[in-house]
Design a protein around this motif. Structure first.
Motif, PDB file in Angstrom:
ATOM      1  N   ASN A 198       0.809  -1.241   0.333  1.00 53.34           N
ATOM      2  CA  ASN A 198      -0.034   0.239  -0.099  1.00 53.34           C
ATOM      3  C   ASN A 198       0.900   1.497   0.203  1.00 53.34           C
ATOM      4  OD1 ASN A 198      -2.293  -1.879  -0.196  1.00 53.34           O
ATOM      5  ND2 ASN A 198      -3.151  -1.436   2.374  1.00 53.34           N
ATOM      6  N   ILE A 199       2.236   1.178  -0.020  1.00 51.37           N
ATOM      7  CA  ILE A 199       3.063   2.311   0.344  1.00 51.37           C
ATOM      8  C   ILE A 199       3.357   2.944  -1.397  1.00 51.37           C
ATOM      9  CG2 ILE A 199       5.553   3.573   0.548  1.00 51.37           C
ATOM     10  CD1 ILE A 199       5.288   1.062   2.862  1.00 51.37           C
ATOM     11  N   LEU A 200       2.360   3.916  -1.618  1.00 44.79           N
ATOM     12  CA  LEU A 200       2.689   4.337  -3.286  1.00 44.79           C
ATOM     13  C   LEU A 200       4.075   5.260  -3.773  1.00 44.79           C
ATOM     14  CD1 LEU A 200      -0.771   5.171  -3.783  1.00 44.79           C
ATOM     15  CD2 LEU A 200       0.528   2.860  -3.880  1.00 44.79           C
ATOM     16  N   ARG A 201       4.237   6.009  -2.986  1.00 48.50           N
ATOM     17  CA  ARG A 201       5.505   6.314  -3.073  1.00 48.50           C
ATOM     18  C   ARG A 201       6.140   6.948  -2.389  1.00 48.50           C
ATOM     19  NH1 ARG A 201       6.508   8.638  -8.220  1.00 48.50           N
ATOM     20  NH2 ARG A 201       4.518   7.910  -9.599  1.00 48.50           N
TER      21      ARG A 201
ATOM     22  N   VAL B 105       5.552  21.107 -12.509  1.00 48.21           N
ATOM     23  CA  VAL B 105       5.579  21.561 -11.720  1.00 48.21           C
ATOM     24  C   VAL B 105       6.209  19.764 -11.282  1.00 48.21           C
ATOM     25  CG1 VAL B 105       4.442  22.167  -9.942  1.00 48.21           C
ATOM     26  CG2 VAL B 105       3.740  23.314 -11.838  1.00 48.21           C
ATOM     27  N   THR B 106       7.072  20.341 -10.123  1.00 44.47           N
ATOM     28  CA  THR B 106       7.365  18.751  -9.948  1.00 44.47           C
ATOM     29  C   THR B 106       7.600  19.067  -7.798  1.00 44.47           C
ATOM     30  OG1 THR B 106      10.105  19.574  -9.676  1.00 44.47           O
ATOM     31  CG2 THR B 106       8.981  18.060 -11.768  1.00 44.47           C
ATOM     32  N   ALA B 107       7.361  18.221  -6.994  1.00 38.72           N
ATOM     33  CA  ALA B 107       7.675  17.664  -5.640  1.00 38.72           C
ATOM     34  C   ALA B 107       8.274  16.160  -4.930  1.00 38.72           C
ATOM     35  CB  ALA B 107       6.556  18.862  -5.181  1.00 38.72           C
ATOM     36  N   GLU B 108       7.934  16.714  -4.434  1.00 39.11           N
ATOM     37  CA  GLU B 108       8.335  15.008  -3.977  1.00 39.11           C
ATOM     38  C   GLU B 108       8.077  15.146  -2.803  1.00 39.11           C
ATOM     39  OE1 GLU B 108      12.613  11.716  -3.027  1.00 39.11           O
ATOM     40  OE2 GLU B 108      13.339  14.176  -2.841  1.00 39.11           O
ATOM     41  N   VAL B 109       7.055  14.291  -2.439  1.00 39.72           N
ATOM     42  CA  VAL B 109       5.943  13.845  -1.312  1.00 39.72           C
ATOM     43  C   VAL B 109       7.177  13.151   0.065  1.00 39.72           C
ATOM     44  CG1 VAL B 109       4.275  14.221  -2.417  1.00 39.72           C
ATOM     45  CG2 VAL B 109       5.386  12.346  -2.173  1.00 39.72           C
ATOM     46  N   ASP B 110       6.258  13.424   0.901  1.00 43.11           N
ATOM     47  CA  ASP B 110       7.512  12.513   1.873  1.00 43.11           C
ATOM     48  C   ASP B 110       7.095  10.850   1.989  1.00 43.11           C
ATOM     49  OD1 ASP B 110       9.008  14.895   2.714  1.00 43.11           O
ATOM     50  OD2 ASP B 110       7.090  14.712   4.679  1.00 43.11           O
ATOM     51  N   PHE B 111       5.548  10.703   2.000  1.00 42.36           N
ATOM     52  CA  PHE B 111       4.837   9.920   2.060  1.00 42.36           C
ATOM     53  C   PHE B 111       3.564   9.398   1.770  1.00 42.36           C
ATOM     54  CE2 PHE B 111       2.800   5.597   4.421  1.00 42.36           C
ATOM     55  CZ  PHE B 111       4.241   4.897   4.232  1.00 42.36           C
ATOM     56  N   LEU B 112       3.835   8.881   0.508  1.00 42.41           N
ATOM     57  CA  LEU B 112       1.693   8.563  -0.163  1.00 42.41           C
ATOM     58  C   LEU B 112       1.654   7.232  -0.112  1.00 42.41           C
ATOM     59  CD1 LEU B 112      -0.594   9.952  -1.538  1.00 42.41           C
ATOM     60  CD2 LEU B 112       0.669   9.005  -3.797  1.00 42.41           C
ATOM     61  N   HIS B 113       0.188   6.330   0.675  1.00 41.88           N
ATOM     62  CA  HIS B 113      -0.401   5.660   0.674  1.00 41.88           C
ATOM     63  C   HIS B 113      -1.561   5.461   0.191  1.00 41.88           C
ATOM     64  CE1 HIS B 113      -1.910   5.694   3.950  1.00 41.88           C
ATOM     65  NE2 HIS B 113      -1.858   6.204   4.885  1.00 41.88           N
TER      66      HIS B 113
ATOM     67  N   PRO C 277      -5.649   9.688 -11.662  1.00 40.41           N
ATOM     68  CA  PRO C 277      -6.652  10.159 -12.154  1.00 40.41           C
ATOM     69  C   PRO C 277      -7.969   9.566 -12.006  1.00 40.41           C
ATOM     70  CG  PRO C 277      -6.019   9.038 -13.712  1.00 40.41           C
ATOM     71  CD  PRO C 277      -4.755   9.172 -12.062  1.00 40.41           C
ATOM     72  N   ASP C 278      -7.630   8.544 -11.416  1.00 34.87           N
ATOM     73  CA  ASP C 278      -9.174   7.451 -10.432  1.00 34.87           C
ATOM     74  C   ASP C 278      -9.180   7.842  -9.610  1.00 34.87           C
ATOM     75  OD1 ASP C 278      -9.197   6.426 -13.338  1.00 34.87           O
ATOM     76  OD2 ASP C 278      -8.717   4.528 -11.948  1.00 34.87           O
ATOM     77  N   VAL C 279      -8.715   8.533  -8.639  1.00 34.07           N
ATOM     78  CA  VAL C 279      -8.594   9.221  -7.370  1.00 34.07           C
ATOM     79  C   VAL C 279      -8.913  10.029  -7.226  1.00 34.07           C
ATOM     80  CG1 VAL C 279      -6.759  10.375  -5.507  1.00 34.07           C
ATOM     81  CG2 VAL C 279      -6.673   8.249  -6.503  1.00 34.07           C
ATOM     82  N   GLN C 280      -9.921  10.762  -6.191  1.00 34.80           N
ATOM     83  CA  GLN C 280     -11.249  11.933  -5.963  1.00 34.80           C
ATOM     84  C   GLN C 280     -10.835  13.191  -4.633  1.00 34.80           C
ATOM     85  OE1 GLN C 280     -13.399  12.671  -8.428  1.00 34.80           O
ATOM     86  NE2 GLN C 280     -12.247  11.324  -9.330  1.00 34.80           N
ATOM     87  N   GLN C 281     -10.048  11.555  -3.650  1.00 33.47           N
ATOM     88  CA  GLN C 281      -9.808  12.075  -2.548  1.00 33.47           C
ATOM     89  C   GLN C 281      -8.372  12.588  -1.474  1.00 33.47           C
ATOM     90  OE1 GLN C 281     -12.932  12.237   0.001  1.00 33.47           O
ATOM     91  NE2 GLN C 281     -11.124  12.816   1.437  1.00 33.47           N
ATOM     92  N   VAL C 282      -7.871  13.424  -1.833  1.00 32.04           N
ATOM     93  CA  VAL C 282      -5.684  13.243  -1.038  1.00 32.04           C
ATOM     94  C   VAL C 282      -6.435  13.373   0.643  1.00 32.04           C
ATOM     95  CG1 VAL C 282      -3.589  13.522  -0.751  1.00 32.04           C
ATOM     96  CG2 VAL C 282      -5.295  13.874  -3.433  1.00 32.04           C
TER      97      VAL C 282
END
Length: 198
Positions: A116-119, A142-150, A193-198
């Motif tokens: 489940n750890i995506l990035r 635009v670029t950025a590095e996220v800390d943790f996405l799951h 694109p299938d994600v509706q909420q972060v």
């Protein structure tokens, strides 16, 4: 009918990272002075925070490499070992910055299936924390590095974690109005694109 070479030249987009965009949104003069090299170097707190991020990233990678085969105690021990491996000049601050959260982090990570750890910051390949999206009409990427996405139980919802090692408190309003988090959310939504909420 004459064909011009310029008809075939496609300009590459201007690549701009989130921090630069935020500096220009906050204070264009400060941003320009930074671009010209007049800005101060990162302070000790920023260096300490970066070292904590590196330690967390190494621990997350070990958790993935073991396919989630670490107990919370193993995760904490690995995290503490990685914190002790930080730069000697900031090591006491690095250890202190994570001390109160080490068990909470270990429990948080163990509660996630490793798939489940995506990035994550420092991740490699398709798990890299680097995200990018184009604003085509401006020819900007635009670029950025996220800390943790799951991922979550819902395929339409992703959780984005951002590690903060400072003493500041973040509330819902702070997050909702933060340039950083709005940019991260936009990048996640553009890349999933299938994600509706972060």
């Amino acid at each position: 009918c004459a064909v011009l070479m310029s008809d075939f030249i496609v300009e590459q987009p201007l690549i701009v990272d989130r921090s630069t965009l935020e500096r220009y949104a906050t204070c264009p003069l400060q941003a320009r002075m930074t671009d010209l090299g007049y800005a101060r170097h990162a302070g000790k707190a920023a260096v300490s925070g970066e070292e904590v991020h590196k330690a967390i990233s190494a621990t997350v990678q070990n958790y993935i490499d073991t396919q989630g085969g670490m107990t919370p105690a193993d995760i904490r021990e690995d995290l503490e070992r990685n914190l002790r491996s930080s730069r000697p000049d900031v090591q006491p601050d690095v250890i202190d910055g994570m001390r109160a959260s080490a068990w909470a982090f270990a429990s948080f990570l163990k509660d996630l299936h490793f798939t489940n750890i995506l990035r994550f910051d420092g991740g490699e390949g398709n798990r890299s924390g680097q995200l990018a999206a184009d604003i085509e009409h401006l020819n900007v990427r635009v670029t950025a590095e996220v800390d943790f996405l799951h991922s979550t139980a819902s395929p339409e919802v992703l959780d984005l974690e951002d590690w903060k090692t400072g003493r500041g408190r973040w509330g819902m309003d702070d997050v909702a109005t933060s340039f950083q988090f709005q940019c991260y959310a936009w990048l996640v939504l553009e890349n999933y694109p299938d994600v509706q909420q972060v």
